[in-house]
Design a protein around this motif. Structure first.
Motif, PDB file in Angstrom:
ATOM      1  N   ALA A 148       0.817  -1.217   0.000  1.00  0.00           N
ATOM      2  CA  ALA A 148       0.000   0.000   0.000  1.00  0.00           C
ATOM      3  C   ALA A 148       0.853   1.272   0.000  1.00  0.00           C
ATOM      4  O   ALA A 148       0.509   2.248  -0.671  1.00  0.00           O
ATOM      5  CB  ALA A 148      -0.932  -0.008   1.217  1.00  0.00           C
ATOM      6  N   LEU A 152      -0.546   3.406  -3.088  1.00  0.00           N
ATOM      7  CA  LEU A 152      -1.543   4.462  -2.857  1.00  0.00           C
ATOM      8  C   LEU A 152      -1.092   5.845  -3.339  1.00  0.00           C
ATOM      9  O   LEU A 152      -1.910   6.592  -3.905  1.00  0.00           O
ATOM     10  CB  LEU A 152      -1.969   4.476  -1.383  1.00  0.00           C
ATOM     11  N   GLN A 156      -3.277   8.234  -5.748  1.00  0.00           N
ATOM     12  CA  GLN A 156      -3.626   9.616  -5.381  1.00  0.00           C
ATOM     13  C   GLN A 156      -3.327  10.586  -6.513  1.00  0.00           C
ATOM     14  O   GLN A 156      -4.120  11.480  -6.810  1.00  0.00           O
ATOM     15  CB  GLN A 156      -2.866  10.018  -4.117  1.00  0.00           C
ATOM     16  N   LEU A 167     -12.600   3.825  -3.243  1.00  0.00           N
ATOM     17  CA  LEU A 167     -11.827   2.584  -3.206  1.00  0.00           C
ATOM     18  C   LEU A 167     -12.464   1.592  -2.251  1.00  0.00           C
ATOM     19  O   LEU A 167     -12.949   1.976  -1.180  1.00  0.00           O
ATOM     20  CB  LEU A 167     -10.403   2.862  -2.708  1.00  0.00           C
ATOM     21  N   ASP A 169     -11.406  -2.466  -0.834  1.00  0.00           N
ATOM     22  CA  ASP A 169     -10.463  -3.580  -0.986  1.00  0.00           C
ATOM     23  C   ASP A 169     -10.705  -4.586   0.131  1.00  0.00           C
ATOM     24  O   ASP A 169     -11.377  -4.296   1.121  1.00  0.00           O
ATOM     25  CB  ASP A 169      -9.017  -3.073  -0.998  1.00  0.00           C
ATOM     26  N   PHE A 231      -5.205  -1.327   7.087  1.00  0.00           N
ATOM     27  CA  PHE A 231      -5.933  -0.616   6.032  1.00  0.00           C
ATOM     28  C   PHE A 231      -6.243   0.800   6.498  1.00  0.00           C
ATOM     29  O   PHE A 231      -5.970   1.780   5.785  1.00  0.00           O
ATOM     30  CB  PHE A 231      -7.233  -1.370   5.717  1.00  0.00           C
ATOM     31  N   TYR A 235      -4.483   3.974   4.537  1.00  0.00           N
ATOM     32  CA  TYR A 235      -5.344   4.831   3.709  1.00  0.00           C
ATOM     33  C   TYR A 235      -5.477   6.227   4.321  1.00  0.00           C
ATOM     34  O   TYR A 235      -5.553   7.219   3.595  1.00  0.00           O
ATOM     35  CB  TYR A 235      -6.707   4.163   3.473  1.00  0.00           C
ATOM     36  N   PHE A 239      -4.483   9.382   2.169  1.00  0.00           N
ATOM     37  CA  PHE A 239      -5.601  10.239   1.769  1.00  0.00           C
ATOM     38  C   PHE A 239      -6.118  11.005   2.993  1.00  0.00           C
ATOM     39  O   PHE A 239      -7.162  10.652   3.562  1.00  0.00           O
ATOM     40  CB  PHE A 239      -6.719   9.387   1.149  1.00  0.00           C
ATOM     41  N   ILE A 244     -13.072   6.597   5.875  1.00  0.00           N
ATOM     42  CA  ILE A 244     -12.578   5.213   5.779  1.00  0.00           C
ATOM     43  C   ILE A 244     -13.460   4.322   6.646  1.00  0.00           C
ATOM     44  O   ILE A 244     -13.799   4.688   7.765  1.00  0.00           O
ATOM     45  CB  ILE A 244     -11.112   5.157   6.262  1.00  0.00           C
ATOM     46  N   CYS A 256     -12.635   3.450   1.218  1.00  0.00           N
ATOM     47  CA  CYS A 256     -12.018   4.766   1.396  1.00  0.00           C
ATOM     48  C   CYS A 256     -12.607   5.697   0.345  1.00  0.00           C
ATOM     49  O   CYS A 256     -12.554   5.398  -0.850  1.00  0.00           O
ATOM     50  CB  CYS A 256     -10.506   4.630   1.213  1.00  0.00           C
ATOM     51  N   TRP A 258     -12.482   9.697  -0.853  1.00  0.00           N
ATOM     52  CA  TRP A 258     -11.656  10.900  -0.645  1.00  0.00           C
ATOM     53  C   TRP A 258     -11.929  11.886  -1.764  1.00  0.00           C
ATOM     54  O   TRP A 258     -12.041  11.487  -2.930  1.00  0.00           O
ATOM     55  CB  TRP A 258     -10.187  10.485  -0.663  1.00  0.00           C
TER      56      TRP A 258
END
Ligand code: SAM
Length: 274
Positions: A148, A152, A156, A167, A169, A231, A235, A239, A244, A256, A258
């Motif tokens: 991640a 990520l 972004q 998102l 997952d 997670f 995240y 973000f 989340i 998530c 954002w």
């Protein structure tokens, strides 16, 4: 390591594509709550949307009903083929308006560090090469792309100022996920739930065909979803200010949402203000 195994994230999914598609069709029909959640998070309209790791194209109808142009990318040839050819009106709305959709054999390709992964055919999706998007959607795909912390920031970058990232997952206890018996129990549990929800014998069989598929079991043994805590932390770092959730849409789903900060105003024209 089995003989059919390759490190390539796209090839991992090739032999699973139709089983995955049937599995999703069963769940989307019996429990539309995820599609409804997604429809509530994706902006009502916009210019450019990206479906990152689109798989068999479950979310393309929604995106093509709201955006002028949709880029659907996936590193699996077979998944992309299904996304391109199967007309689905079953999940969250009418079938895709294909005139708006572009399909590309591409994906997020982070620096793989020490790994020997070799995917010379995979087009990396980057802001530099593909531009930015008013909506970036990715469902159950990013943990396949790499750690991640490396993945990520690349995602972004793809969101335009003021754009929306949606998102979802897989999250799981890493010890459970690494345990083959847990996956067999998961398949049994999923099949029982399908039956409870009124699914047919064919629906139950579709669940088993994916979750007990040798390639699925080999893939999950190698994949590394985050724990719920991991997670939430990863995240929130990538973000800032994102909404989340972990475990709210299902025990194995993290989400998530954002909104990227708007572009800073251009330089003030002092002369015209005098
Ligand atoms: C579990 S499927 C999810 C598909 C689809 N998003 C859905 O909701 O049904 C995961 C997908 O991620 C894709 N994938 C794997 N590695 C990827 C990468 N590096 N970048 C983008 N997608 C990737 C796989 O090929 C596969 O189609």
């Amino acid at each position: 390591v089995s003989v059919y195994w390759t490190d390539s994230s796209g090839q991992r999914f090739d032999s699973l594509a139709s089983a995955y598609d049937e599995f999703c069709a069963v769940w989307d029909r019996l429990d539309p709550s995820f599609g409804q959640w997604l429809a509530g998070q994706v902006p009502a309209a916009g210019e450019r949307a990206l479906d990152l790791g689109c798989g068999p194209g479950r979310h393309i109808p929604l995106l093509s009903s709201r955006f002028e142009h949709v880029l659907a990318v996936d590193p699996s040839v077979e998944m992309l083929q299904l996304a391109h050819t199967v007309d689905r009106a079953d999940s969250v709305g009418p079938a895709a308006d294909r005139s708006k959709v572009e399909y590309q054999l591409a994906g997020i390709l982070p620096d793989r560090g020490e790994s020997t992964v070799d995917e010379p055919w995979l087009i990396p999706v980057t802001a530099a090469s593909h531009g930015q998007f008013d909506a970036v959607v990715s469902v159950h795909a990013l943990h396949h792309a790499g750690p991640a912390g490396r993945v990520l920031p690349l995602v972004q970058d793809l969101v335009a100022p003021g754009g929306r990232l949606v998102l979802a997952d897989i999250i799981t206890d890493p010890d459970q996920w690494a345990d083959g018996d847990w996956h067999v129990a998961r398949a049994q549990h999923s099949a029982a739930r399908v039956q409870q929800l009124g699914g047919s014998a064919g629906d139950v069989a579709a669940v088993g065909r994916l979750l007990l598929h040798p390639q699925w079991l080999a893939m999950v043994a190698q994949s590394r979803p985050l724990s719920p805590e991991g997670f939430a932390a990863a995240y929130a770092t990538a973000f800032p200010g994102a909404v989340i959730t972990v475990g709210q849409l299902g025990p194995q789903f993290g989400t998530c949402v954002w909104t990227a900060p708007s572009a800073p105003p251009g330089p003030v024209d002092v002369a015209s203000q005098r």
